[in-house]
Design a protein around this motif. Structure first.
Motif, PDB file in Angstrom:
ATOM      1  N   PHE A 109     -17.515   1.476  -2.095  1.00 46.05           N
ATOM      2  CA  PHE A 109     -17.405   2.812  -2.589  1.00 46.05           C
ATOM      3  C   PHE A 109     -17.695   3.036  -3.663  1.00 46.05           C
ATOM      4  CE2 PHE A 109     -14.153   2.124   1.052  1.00 46.05           C
ATOM      5  CZ  PHE A 109     -14.698   3.244   2.049  1.00 46.05           C
ATOM      6  N   VAL A 165     -16.923   5.467  -6.625  1.00 47.97           N
ATOM      7  CA  VAL A 165     -15.954   6.135  -7.204  1.00 47.97           C
ATOM      8  C   VAL A 165     -16.182   6.446  -8.651  1.00 47.97           C
ATOM      9  CG1 VAL A 165     -13.265   6.747  -7.118  1.00 47.97           C
ATOM     10  CG2 VAL A 165     -14.308   5.138  -5.476  1.00 47.97           C
ATOM     11  N   ALA A 186     -14.727  -2.815  -1.298  1.00 48.57           N
ATOM     12  CA  ALA A 186     -13.492  -2.476  -0.383  1.00 48.57           C
ATOM     13  C   ALA A 186     -13.234  -3.739   0.497  1.00 48.57           C
ATOM     14  CB  ALA A 186     -13.694  -1.334   0.246  1.00 48.57           C
ATOM     15  N   GLU A 221      -1.877  -7.004   1.516  1.00 51.86           N
ATOM     16  CA  GLU A 221      -1.330  -5.804   0.594  1.00 51.86           C
ATOM     17  C   GLU A 221      -2.124  -4.443   0.822  1.00 51.86           C
ATOM     18  OE1 GLU A 221       0.446  -7.584  -3.414  1.00 51.86           O
ATOM     19  OE2 GLU A 221      -1.035  -8.753  -2.498  1.00 51.86           O
ATOM     20  N   SER A 222      -1.367  -3.477   0.209  1.00 51.03           N
ATOM     21  CA  SER A 222      -1.963  -2.212   0.020  1.00 51.03           C
ATOM     22  C   SER A 222      -3.316  -2.292  -0.550  1.00 51.03           C
ATOM     23  CB  SER A 222      -0.963  -1.186  -0.450  1.00 51.03           C
ATOM     24  OG  SER A 222      -1.558  -0.049  -0.483  1.00 51.03           O
ATOM     25  N   GLY A 223      -4.469  -1.799  -0.199  1.00 51.39           N
ATOM     26  CA  GLY A 223      -5.684  -1.762  -0.850  1.00 51.39           C
ATOM     27  C   GLY A 223      -6.455  -3.140  -0.486  1.00 51.39           C
ATOM     28  N   SER A 224      -6.051  -3.622   0.332  1.00 49.08           N
ATOM     29  CA  SER A 224      -6.744  -5.253   0.625  1.00 49.08           C
ATOM     30  C   SER A 224      -8.213  -4.734   1.569  1.00 49.08           C
ATOM     31  CB  SER A 224      -5.830  -6.150   1.219  1.00 49.08           C
ATOM     32  OG  SER A 224      -5.321  -5.654   2.333  1.00 49.08           O
ATOM     33  N   GLY A 225      -8.133  -3.826   1.906  1.00 52.39           N
ATOM     34  CA  GLY A 225      -9.382  -3.318   2.897  1.00 52.39           C
ATOM     35  C   GLY A 225      -9.132  -3.316   4.336  1.00 52.39           C
ATOM     36  N   SER A 278      -7.651  -1.115   6.407  1.00 49.78           N
ATOM     37  CA  SER A 278      -8.173   0.075   7.016  1.00 49.78           C
ATOM     38  C   SER A 278      -9.887   0.443   7.082  1.00 49.78           C
ATOM     39  CB  SER A 278      -7.621   1.481   6.532  1.00 49.78           C
ATOM     40  OG  SER A 278      -6.446   1.140   6.535  1.00 49.78           O
ATOM     41  N   GLU A 335      -1.644   0.138  11.228  1.00 48.04           N
ATOM     42  CA  GLU A 335      -0.145   0.071  10.958  1.00 48.04           C
ATOM     43  C   GLU A 335       0.730   1.178  11.872  1.00 48.04           C
ATOM     44  OE1 GLU A 335       1.230  -0.484   7.154  1.00 48.04           O
ATOM     45  OE2 GLU A 335      -0.846  -0.738   6.430  1.00 48.04           O
ATOM     46  N   HIS A 392       1.092  -4.692   7.114  1.00 48.69           N
ATOM     47  CA  HIS A 392       1.332  -5.384   5.731  1.00 48.69           C
ATOM     48  C   HIS A 392       1.856  -6.660   5.766  1.00 48.69           C
ATOM     49  CE1 HIS A 392       1.111  -1.235   3.786  1.00 48.69           C
ATOM     50  NE2 HIS A 392       0.970  -1.838   2.864  1.00 48.69           N
ATOM     51  N   PRO A 422      -9.833  -3.275  -7.818  1.00 55.91           N
ATOM     52  CA  PRO A 422     -10.815  -3.482  -6.954  1.00 55.91           C
ATOM     53  C   PRO A 422     -12.085  -3.215  -7.658  1.00 55.91           C
ATOM     54  CG  PRO A 422      -9.588  -1.429  -6.130  1.00 55.91           C
ATOM     55  CD  PRO A 422      -8.809  -2.149  -7.361  1.00 55.91           C
TER      56      PRO A 422
HETATM   57  N1  LIG Z   1     -13.269   6.668   1.165  1.00 54.58           N
HETATM   58  C1  LIG Z   1     -12.943   5.994   0.094  1.00 54.58           C
HETATM   59  N2  LIG Z   1     -13.554   6.375  -1.150  1.00 54.58           N
HETATM   60  C2  LIG Z   1     -13.133   5.386  -2.212  1.00 54.58           C
HETATM   61  N3  LIG Z   1     -12.476   4.411  -2.185  1.00 54.58           N
HETATM   62  C3  LIG Z   1     -11.964   4.183  -0.947  1.00 54.58           C
HETATM   63  C4  LIG Z   1     -12.123   4.959   0.414  1.00 54.58           C
HETATM   64  N4  LIG Z   1     -11.371   4.287   1.322  1.00 54.58           N
HETATM   65  C5  LIG Z   1     -10.858   3.189   0.621  1.00 54.58           C
HETATM   66  N5  LIG Z   1     -11.079   3.146  -0.529  1.00 54.58           N
HETATM   67  C6  LIG Z   1     -10.711   1.846  -1.339  1.00 54.58           C
HETATM   68  O1  LIG Z   1     -11.004   0.712  -0.692  1.00 54.58           O
HETATM   69  C7  LIG Z   1      -9.929   0.040  -1.038  1.00 54.58           C
HETATM   70  C8  LIG Z   1      -9.531  -0.988   0.319  1.00 54.58           C
HETATM   71  O2  LIG Z   1      -8.736   0.406   0.950  1.00 54.58           O
HETATM   72  P1  LIG Z   1      -8.230   0.289   2.538  1.00 54.58           P
HETATM   73  O3  LIG Z   1      -7.537   1.700   2.815  1.00 54.58           O
HETATM   74  O4  LIG Z   1      -9.010  -0.157   3.568  1.00 54.58           O
HETATM   75  O5  LIG Z   1      -7.005  -0.742   2.214  1.00 54.58           O
HETATM   76  P2  LIG Z   1      -5.676  -1.188   3.195  1.00 54.58           P
HETATM   77  O6  LIG Z   1      -5.435  -2.547   3.152  1.00 54.58           O
HETATM   78  O7  LIG Z   1      -5.812  -0.246   4.424  1.00 54.58           O
HETATM   79  O8  LIG Z   1      -4.325  -0.513   2.404  1.00 54.58           O
HETATM   80  P3  LIG Z   1      -3.102   0.369   2.935  1.00 54.58           P
HETATM   81  O9  LIG Z   1      -2.296  -1.055   3.201  1.00 54.58           O
HETATM   82  O10 LIG Z   1      -2.748   0.827   1.815  1.00 54.58           O
HETATM   83  O11 LIG Z   1      -3.510   1.076   3.915  1.00 54.58           O
HETATM   84  C9  LIG Z   1      -8.949   0.541  -1.909  1.00 54.58           C
HETATM   85  O12 LIG Z   1      -8.932   0.128  -2.939  1.00 54.58           O
HETATM   86  C10 LIG Z   1      -9.074   1.841  -1.587  1.00 54.58           C
HETATM   87  O13 LIG Z   1      -8.844   2.535  -2.580  1.00 54.58           O
END
Ligand SMILES: Nc1ncnc2c1ncn2[C@@H]1O[C@H](COP(=O)(O)OP(=O)(O)OP(=O)(O)O)[C@@H](O)[C@H]1O
Ligand SMILES: [Mg+2]
Length: 317
Positions: free
Chosen positions: A15, A17, A24, A43-47, A49, A174, A207, A275
């Motif tokens: 992405f 930003v 990601a 963990e949160s932010g690991s990619g 979703s 989740e 998670h 990241p």
């Molecule tokens: N549309 C977007 N634009 C910019 N950055 C994004 C976008 N979607 C996700 N990210 C970034 O990509 C990385 C992975 O995000 P993602 O939502 O896939 O993580 P996750 O593992 O699902 O986290 P969570 O457990 O919090 O849901 C993160 O650093 C997030 O900030």
């Protein structure tokens, strides 16, 4: 060889930003057969979703390929993907947010049927009742508005909506994280029953390893967009080989309450790195209790340490 339902090959997503590039998802690969579950943890932010959305082609893929039933869908446009949407559905963490507050539950479920041209008006009504019943809700729920239902009931509606169109693959992002523990188990059991009955394949995101353990045939552990370990579920629990997986295992004994410490994995030492500028070498090295010099210098390639068991760690064997 059985035809794979889904093949994800070396898929990456970045992405932009504010002028900077965020990695990601980095070169992730997996296969999923009909009726099977791949668990994604990290963990949160690991990619997680992002990877789920890439697999469904709800997001464009930067590198790599996605094949659904053997067909390369990497470059398909939204229009070309539309007929496939009924085969590939998603269940979200927050069912309230994914439902329109002004639309009755029945109407929300029927919407998908209308979009995909499924059934006549009376067929659809019948189908909505049947799917509600199947997820454990009375047909009267069809006439309720989202705010009239509990969190657990709303998640059942989310499941009903995804299943009404008859998908083959469902990404469960989740789906129980926001629910009370007792309700989490009910919803997980329901998902499991539905899988067996309908031969669904799941990508199940959480998670916490305890949650994915129930359902998964195979598990991939994500850290900063990279799969650090991937193995058949039983093998992963018997022989967790990446230090990060081993740390996740410590929270495996119980399903955490929503918002609790276990859910945020705050007991792992150190902060999750940015990241935007992932660490050199192995991205886990600043938090790894076993890190050696090579871990700072060289990115570990995934290698086999058992049957179907991949680990990206210099020290694992
Ligand atoms: N549309 C977007 N634009 C910019 N950055 C994004 C976008 N979607 C996700 N990210 C970034 O990509 C990385 C992975 O995000 P993602 O939502 O896939 O993580 P996750 O593992 O699902 O986290 P969570 O457990 O919090 O849901 C993160 O650093 C997030 O900030
Ligand atoms: Mg997510």
């Amino acid at each position: 060889m059985a035809t794979e339902l889904l093949q994800v090959e070396d898929v990456s997503k970045r992405f932009r930003v504010r002028g900077r590039t965020l990695h990601a998802v980095e070169k992730v690969s997996f296969k999923l057969s009909p009726g099977k579950t791949l668990g994604l943890v990290g963990e949160s932010g690991s990619g997680k979703s992002t990877l789920g959305r890439l697999a469904l082609r709800l997001l464009g893929v930067d590198e790599g390929r996605v094949l659904f039933q053997g067909r390369d869908i990497t470059q398909l446009s939204n229009k070309q993907l539309r007929p496939l949407r009924k085969d590939m559905q998603m269940i979200f963490q927050d069912p309230q947010a994914s439902l329109n507050a002004r639309m009755t539950v029945g109407r929300a479920i029927e919407e998908g049927l209308i979009i995909h041209g499924i059934g006549s008006k009376s067929d659809r009504k019948e189908r909505v009742y049947r799917v509600l019943e199947r997820v454990g809700l009375p047909f009267e729920a069809s006439y309720a508005y989202p705010h009239e239902l509990s969190g657990g009931q709303l998640q059942r509606v989310g499941i009903a909506r995804a299943l009404a169109v008859g998908p083959k693959l469902v990404v469960c992002d989740e789906p129980v994280s926001a629910l009370d523990v007792s309700i989490q188990i009910q919803v997980i059991n329901l998902l499991q029953e539905l899988q067996q009955e309908l031969g669904l394949a799941y990508i199940f995101i959480a998670h916490n390893l305890a949650v994915v353990e129930y359902l998964s045939d195979e598990i991939a552990v994500l850290y900063l967009g990279n799969v650090v370990e991937q193995a058949p579920a039983e093998e992963l629990f018997k022989k967790p080989s990446h230090p990060y997986t081993q740390t996740l295992m410590k929270s495996v004994l119980k399903i955490p309450e929503p918002g609790s410490e276990e859910q945020s994995l705050s007991h792992i030492q150190g902060e999750i790195p940015s990241p935007f500028s992932p660490p050199s070498g192995c991205s886990f090295h600043p938090r790894c209790p076993f890190a050696e010099d090579i871990c700072k210098r060289k990115k570990p390639e995934p290698h086999m340490v058992g049957t179907g068991h991949l680990v990206a760690c210099h020290l694992a064997n």
